[in-house]
Scaffold this motif. Sequence first.
Motif, PDB file in Angstrom:
ATOM      1  N   MET A   1       7.198   3.321 -20.865  1.00  0.00           N
ATOM      2  CA  MET A   1       5.950   3.557 -20.974  1.00  0.00           C
ATOM      3  C   MET A   1       5.198   2.758 -19.931  1.00  0.00           C
ATOM      4  SD  MET A   1       3.715   2.276 -24.511  1.00  0.00           S
ATOM      5  CE  MET A   1       3.648   0.887 -24.261  1.00  0.00           C
ATOM      6  N   LYS A   2       4.212   3.974 -19.482  1.00  0.00           N
ATOM      7  CA  LYS A   2       3.230   3.321 -18.557  1.00  0.00           C
ATOM      8  C   LYS A   2       2.072   4.056 -18.937  1.00  0.00           C
ATOM      9  CE  LYS A   2       5.890   1.424 -14.820  1.00  0.00           C
ATOM     10  NZ  LYS A   2       5.976   1.292 -13.276  1.00  0.00           N
ATOM     11  N   THR A   3       0.898   3.086 -19.203  1.00  0.00           N
ATOM     12  CA  THR A   3      -0.322   3.962 -19.427  1.00  0.00           C
ATOM     13  C   THR A   3      -1.190   3.910 -18.206  1.00  0.00           C
ATOM     14  OG1 THR A   3      -0.436   2.887 -21.874  1.00  0.00           O
ATOM     15  CG2 THR A   3      -2.612   3.851 -20.957  1.00  0.00           C
ATOM     16  N   PHE A   4      -0.791   3.181 -17.253  1.00  0.00           N
ATOM     17  CA  PHE A   4      -1.631   2.966 -15.961  1.00  0.00           C
ATOM     18  C   PHE A   4      -0.491   2.632 -15.138  1.00  0.00           C
ATOM     19  CE2 PHE A   4      -4.892   1.140 -12.809  1.00  0.00           C
ATOM     20  CZ  PHE A   4      -5.525   2.081 -13.324  1.00  0.00           C
ATOM     21  N   THR A   5      -0.148   3.544 -14.172  1.00  0.00           N
ATOM     22  CA  THR A   5       0.754   3.555 -13.205  1.00  0.00           C
ATOM     23  C   THR A   5       0.331   2.921 -11.850  1.00  0.00           C
ATOM     24  OG1 THR A   5       0.437   5.737 -12.169  1.00  0.00           O
ATOM     25  CG2 THR A   5       1.994   5.605 -13.821  1.00  0.00           C
ATOM     26  N   LYS A   6       0.987   2.607 -11.061  1.00  0.00           N
ATOM     27  CA  LYS A   6       0.711   1.829  -9.760  1.00  0.00           C
ATOM     28  C   LYS A   6       0.000   2.776  -8.948  1.00  0.00           C
ATOM     29  CE  LYS A   6       3.239  -0.794  -7.126  1.00  0.00           C
ATOM     30  NZ  LYS A   6       4.300  -1.682  -6.618  1.00  0.00           N
ATOM     31  N   GLY A   7       0.348   4.093  -8.967  1.00  0.00           N
ATOM     32  CA  GLY A   7      -0.501   5.293  -8.427  1.00  0.00           C
ATOM     33  C   GLY A   7      -1.770   5.115  -8.762  1.00  0.00           C
ATOM     34  N   SER A   8      -2.017   5.257 -10.073  1.00  0.00           N
ATOM     35  CA  SER A   8      -3.528   5.172 -10.638  1.00  0.00           C
ATOM     36  C   SER A   8      -4.138   3.867 -10.403  1.00  0.00           C
ATOM     37  CB  SER A   8      -3.208   5.223 -12.198  1.00  0.00           C
ATOM     38  OG  SER A   8      -2.924   6.622 -12.487  1.00  0.00           O
ATOM     39  N   ASP A   9      -3.310   2.922 -10.265  1.00  0.00           N
ATOM     40  CA  ASP A   9      -4.256   1.757 -10.004  1.00  0.00           C
ATOM     41  C   ASP A   9      -4.485   1.841  -8.589  1.00  0.00           C
ATOM     42  OD1 ASP A   9      -5.002  -1.186 -10.036  1.00  0.00           O
ATOM     43  OD2 ASP A   9      -3.046  -1.384  -8.699  1.00  0.00           O
ATOM     44  N   TYR A  10      -3.730   2.171  -7.453  1.00  0.00           N
ATOM     45  CA  TYR A  10      -4.211   2.162  -6.122  1.00  0.00           C
ATOM     46  C   TYR A  10      -5.285   3.287  -6.041  1.00  0.00           C
ATOM     47  CZ  TYR A  10      -0.067  -0.299  -4.347  1.00  0.00           C
ATOM     48  OH  TYR A  10       0.702  -1.059  -4.009  1.00  0.00           O
ATOM     49  N   ALA A  11      -4.929   4.498  -6.360  1.00  0.00           N
ATOM     50  CA  ALA A  11      -6.173   5.581  -6.670  1.00  0.00           C
ATOM     51  C   ALA A  11      -7.495   4.951  -7.052  1.00  0.00           C
ATOM     52  CB  ALA A  11      -5.902   6.714  -7.393  1.00  0.00           C
ATOM     53  N   VAL A  12      -7.483   4.313  -8.115  1.00  0.00           N
ATOM     54  CA  VAL A  12      -8.909   3.543  -8.473  1.00  0.00           C
ATOM     55  C   VAL A  12      -9.562   2.713  -7.554  1.00  0.00           C
ATOM     56  CG1 VAL A  12      -9.934   1.835 -10.299  1.00  0.00           C
ATOM     57  CG2 VAL A  12      -8.406   3.677 -10.834  1.00  0.00           C
ATOM     58  N   ARG A  13      -8.665   1.786  -6.907  1.00  0.00           N
ATOM     59  CA  ARG A  13      -8.925   0.754  -5.964  1.00  0.00           C
ATOM     60  C   ARG A  13      -9.282   1.428  -4.594  1.00  0.00           C
ATOM     61  NH1 ARG A  13      -5.206  -3.891  -4.818  1.00  0.00           N
ATOM     62  NH2 ARG A  13      -3.662  -2.164  -4.499  1.00  0.00           N
ATOM     63  N   ILE A  14      -8.814   2.741  -4.188  1.00  0.00           N
ATOM     64  CA  ILE A  14      -9.289   3.359  -3.101  1.00  0.00           C
ATOM     65  C   ILE A  14     -10.714   4.046  -3.202  1.00  0.00           C
ATOM     66  CG2 ILE A  14      -8.896   5.412  -1.698  1.00  0.00           C
ATOM     67  CD1 ILE A  14      -5.898   5.100  -2.444  1.00  0.00           C
ATOM     68  N   LEU A  15     -10.807   4.606  -4.505  1.00  0.00           N
ATOM     69  CA  LEU A  15     -12.183   5.034  -4.938  1.00  0.00           C
ATOM     70  C   LEU A  15     -13.355   4.076  -4.759  1.00  0.00           C
ATOM     71  CD1 LEU A  15     -11.202   7.691  -7.444  1.00  0.00           C
ATOM     72  CD2 LEU A  15     -11.883   8.068  -5.242  1.00  0.00           C
ATOM     73  N   ILE A  16     -12.933   2.988  -5.530  1.00  0.00           N
ATOM     74  CA  ILE A  16     -13.755   1.657  -5.333  1.00  0.00           C
ATOM     75  C   ILE A  16     -14.219   1.316  -3.960  1.00  0.00           C
ATOM     76  CG2 ILE A  16     -14.212  -0.932  -6.140  1.00  0.00           C
ATOM     77  CD1 ILE A  16     -12.576  -0.169  -8.439  1.00  0.00           C
ATOM     78  N   TYR A  17     -13.232   1.248  -3.201  1.00  0.00           N
ATOM     79  CA  TYR A  17     -13.395   0.509  -1.874  1.00  0.00           C
ATOM     80  C   TYR A  17     -14.204   1.859  -0.909  1.00  0.00           C
ATOM     81  CZ  TYR A  17     -12.611  -0.571   3.048  1.00  0.00           C
ATOM     82  OH  TYR A  17     -12.533  -0.699   4.310  1.00  0.00           O
ATOM     83  N   LEU A  18     -14.029   2.966  -1.169  1.00  0.00           N
ATOM     84  CA  LEU A  18     -14.845   4.071  -0.572  1.00  0.00           C
ATOM     85  C   LEU A  18     -16.231   3.984  -1.101  1.00  0.00           C
ATOM     86  CD1 LEU A  18     -12.222   6.929  -0.312  1.00  0.00           C
ATOM     87  CD2 LEU A  18     -13.199   5.541   1.670  1.00  0.00           C
ATOM     88  N   ALA A  19     -16.243   3.737  -2.333  1.00  0.00           N
ATOM     89  CA  ALA A  19     -17.931   3.750  -2.945  1.00  0.00           C
ATOM     90  C   ALA A  19     -18.564   2.595  -2.308  1.00  0.00           C
ATOM     91  CB  ALA A  19     -17.836   3.726  -4.534  1.00  0.00           C
TER      92      ALA A  19
END
Length: 135
Positions: free
Chosen positions: A1-19
């Motif tokens: 069970m993973k509600t928040f995967t490593k891929g989602s974590d990286y994607a969020v961090r990427i979007l924050i960085y670009l913002a």
Amino acid sequence: MKTFTKGSDYAVRILIYLAQNAARGMIASTTVAKELGIPIAFLRRIYSKLIKGGLLEASEGAQGGAKLAREPESISVLDVIELIQGPIEMSECVYRNKPCPNRKTCGLRCRIKKIEKLVAEEFGKITIAEMTGDR
């Protein structure tokens, strides 16, 4: 069970960085990978999903790179999770590698679905803009 995967974590961090770095325009994927400590091959797979999902714009070449395709206020964490890993599921409800035969009538599954809905609603309230520290 993973509600928040490593891929989602990286994607969020990427979007924050670009913002946070939107004023720089297009930013090379190698720069983002280095700054965030994300393996470049993994970053490129995530970029592909973010581009197809309309969250990133990208261009190739010497002046190429990526930037947000939408305003950070309009991108929720739920948008990212669903794009990267699909709907939030806390339980796959499988029994011996097959869907559980009691899935439709299971009292616990009914409760889990309510929890999944609450979790999705909460992730839907969090935007990339909120996490940049600029708000």
